[in-house]
Design a protein around this motif. Structure first.
Motif, PDB file in Angstrom:
ATOM      1  N   ALA A 175       0.834  -1.205   0.000  1.00  0.00           N
ATOM      2  CA  ALA A 175       0.000   0.000   0.000  1.00  0.00           C
ATOM      3  C   ALA A 175       0.863   1.248   0.000  1.00  0.00           C
ATOM      4  O   ALA A 175       0.413   2.328   0.365  1.00  0.00           O
ATOM      5  N   ARG A 176       2.108   1.098  -0.400  1.00  0.00           N
ATOM      6  CA  ARG A 176       3.047   2.197  -0.297  1.00  0.00           C
ATOM      7  C   ARG A 176       3.555   2.659  -1.658  1.00  0.00           C
ATOM      8  O   ARG A 176       3.979   1.851  -2.470  1.00  0.00           O
ATOM      9  N   ILE A 177       3.541   3.964  -1.864  1.00  0.00           N
ATOM     10  CA  ILE A 177       4.067   4.529  -3.105  1.00  0.00           C
ATOM     11  C   ILE A 177       5.574   4.685  -2.975  1.00  0.00           C
ATOM     12  O   ILE A 177       6.062   5.378  -2.084  1.00  0.00           O
ATOM     13  N   CYS A 178       6.305   4.022  -3.845  1.00  0.00           N
ATOM     14  CA  CYS A 178       7.769   4.045  -3.779  1.00  0.00           C
ATOM     15  C   CYS A 178       8.369   5.128  -4.650  1.00  0.00           C
ATOM     16  O   CYS A 178       9.490   5.570  -4.408  1.00  0.00           O
ATOM     17  N   LEU A 196      16.510   1.967  -3.380  1.00  0.00           N
ATOM     18  CA  LEU A 196      15.789   2.056  -2.101  1.00  0.00           C
ATOM     19  C   LEU A 196      15.583   0.670  -1.535  1.00  0.00           C
ATOM     20  O   LEU A 196      15.792   0.395  -0.360  1.00  0.00           O
ATOM     21  N   ARG A 201      15.773   1.171   2.614  1.00  0.00           N
ATOM     22  CA  ARG A 201      14.792   2.230   2.854  1.00  0.00           C
ATOM     23  C   ARG A 201      13.378   1.705   2.624  1.00  0.00           C
ATOM     24  O   ARG A 201      12.406   2.321   3.016  1.00  0.00           O
ATOM     25  N   PRO A 203      10.984  -1.933   2.951  1.00  0.00           N
ATOM     26  CA  PRO A 203      11.030  -3.219   3.639  1.00  0.00           C
ATOM     27  C   PRO A 203      11.121  -4.372   2.648  1.00  0.00           C
ATOM     28  O   PRO A 203      10.380  -4.430   1.692  1.00  0.00           O
ATOM     29  N   ARG A 204      12.051  -5.274   2.896  1.00  0.00           N
ATOM     30  CA  ARG A 204      12.188  -6.440   2.027  1.00  0.00           C
ATOM     31  C   ARG A 204      11.042  -7.425   2.254  1.00  0.00           C
ATOM     32  O   ARG A 204      10.781  -8.290   1.434  1.00  0.00           O
ATOM     33  N   SER A 205      10.441  -7.293   3.425  1.00  0.00           N
ATOM     34  CA  SER A 205       9.399  -8.257   3.786  1.00  0.00           C
ATOM     35  C   SER A 205       8.148  -8.072   2.922  1.00  0.00           C
ATOM     36  O   SER A 205       7.407  -9.002   2.678  1.00  0.00           O
TER      37      SER A 205
END
Lengths: 290, 290
Positions: A175-178, A196, A201, A203-205
């Motif tokens: 749900a994150r705009i990179c 990133l 910066r 999360p790899r998860s």
């Protein structure tokens, strides 16, 4: 048509790919390579070469060809002030120069389209001339589509950015705009997200990033249609992306067979999403559960 | 207050600057440095050090201090999956972990605020505790403000991005958006624009870029208040920027005297713009013609 389609050719592989696609259907084609923008291969294969900022030469060449229609293909970055000054003093048509120098890439290209139409040329889009180059709706390739929510979010974001003449692409992870694309272009944006991702910066998860790309809402599709191709797939795969979502009918896929083969090989999904006139995902026509 | 203000300290110079500002007014302060985020200087000066993902230690420490209020200061990037797993197995409170791992930096910080409030702590924003650190309205420094249209466009852009939990900063040149900030942060975005500018992707003839920065519309100002400081000025000046516009009362200026002195020295304007609740420039209260 016995009259040719005239291609005003900017940078990238699209102009020659379009010429090939048209010729494969028996269409006569003339290519006018724009100096300073067209690739070397395009300049070599072209029937003529002119500066974009030498409107007289462009118009004279086109008139000589008597084309059924003119189309713009390939990217055109804005000219520097020296090129503008040179064209201004040579041509002394301050109106044209002022229009070409207006804000944003779109402003420049709209100026070119307006100028051509004023001079009596029909201007067509690649979507009219070679719709087979457009992203279709639904899953493209063999990898199943994942992250429908990220795709939906990306398309909504791009739609809301459309009034600002920016953002034909974005990258979403979960749900994150990179990243949101600026003048640096899609390749540079993909590289930024890769860094990133690698640099901790992001999360790899979480979910691997998804590239979402489509034309601006209300965009004149005759100018600046967004493009992906095999290189886009390779770069996105190298940066750890899980897939690419495209506005169906609003994005070009260059070298479609090779693009899909690359995506399949690298385990990346590619999907075309039908869009409403507002650029939002069209749920009624949605493929693959989007 | 005889009870201390407790500062949960993340990265950057803000936590100690805030502690100094509060102590200068006679306020008792306790600093809890978040391991993995707080700078070395902050960790050294802190009264305690805990992992952000060791909520029991954080809460026990805070309870021991019996603070009047708790405030979050400094940046907190999202923890990696290993840190989350470690905290999960140590604490076995999957709800808290799941909340901390929710989407976006804001999600993480909202989770922390929610957790603190559930445990009976008051949580305050820096804007409440030390309003003198906020950007005031109007021209800040000696360089007159230019490019009001670019500033207006940037603030409108950021406002329209607010629903997407991204974009506390953007760079505008003339009527063109040069960059929108993602997780890479303001410094990296400034460097990106400097490269575009230097590499000819942006016209040199146009207006020099303006950095526009403010809190997201509807942002809980207790979390993630945007910050500029002397380093921002130096980097923006090195990248050829003409100035910086900040949401008045919605952005922190770190080391205000030095920041203004740097801007004056380098010929950059700094301006605070009053904003409506929708994050749009407030024309009624507009300073300096904005």
């Amino acid at each position: 048509m016995t009259q040719p389609v005239a291609i005003l050719a900017g940078g990238g592989a699209l102009p020659l790919a379009l010429a090939d696609a048209l010729r494969a259907r028996g269409q006569m084609v003339r290519v006018l390579a724009l100096r300073g923008f067209a690739d070397r291969a395009t300049r070599r294969a072209a029937d003529a070469r002119c500066g974009l900022l030498d409107p007289r030469a462009v118009l004279d060449t086109l008139r000589g060809w008597n084309p059924a229609t003119v189309t713009l293909a390939g990217y055109v970055n804005r000219p520097g002030p020296l090129a503008l000054l040179g064209a201004g003093s040579a041509f002394r048509n301050r109106d044209i120069i002022a229009r070409l120098a207006s804000s944003g890439d779109d402003g420049l290209l709209r100026g070119v389209v307006g100028l051509l139409e004023e001079q009596g040329f029909a201007v067509s889009g690649i979507h009219d001339l070679a719709p087979q180059l457009l992203a279709p709706a639904g899953q493209i390739g063999r990898v199943p589509v994942s992250q429908p929510d990220a795709i939906d979010m990306g398309l909504r974001l791009l739609s809301s950015l459309s009034p600002f003449d920016v953002g034909q692409a974005a990258v979403i992870s979960g749900a994150r705009i990179c990243a949101i694309e600026g003048p640096e272009g899609t390749d540079a944006m993909i590289a930024r997200v890769g860094k990133l991702w690698g640099g901790g910066r992001l999360p790899r998860s979480g979910h691997a990033p998804v590239l979402v790309k489509t034309a601006k809402t209300g965009q004149d599709l005759r100018i600046d249609m967004p493009v992906i191709g095999p290189r886009t797939i390779r770069r996105a795969a190298a940066a750890g992306f899980s897939g690419i979502a495209l506005g169906a009918g609003h994005t070009l896929i260059l070298d479609q067979a090779e693009t899909i083969a690359e995506a399949d090989r690298r385990g990346m999904f590619v999907v075309g999403v039908n869009l409403t006139p507002d650029g939002l995902p069209d749920v009624a026509m949605a493929p693959v559960g989007l």
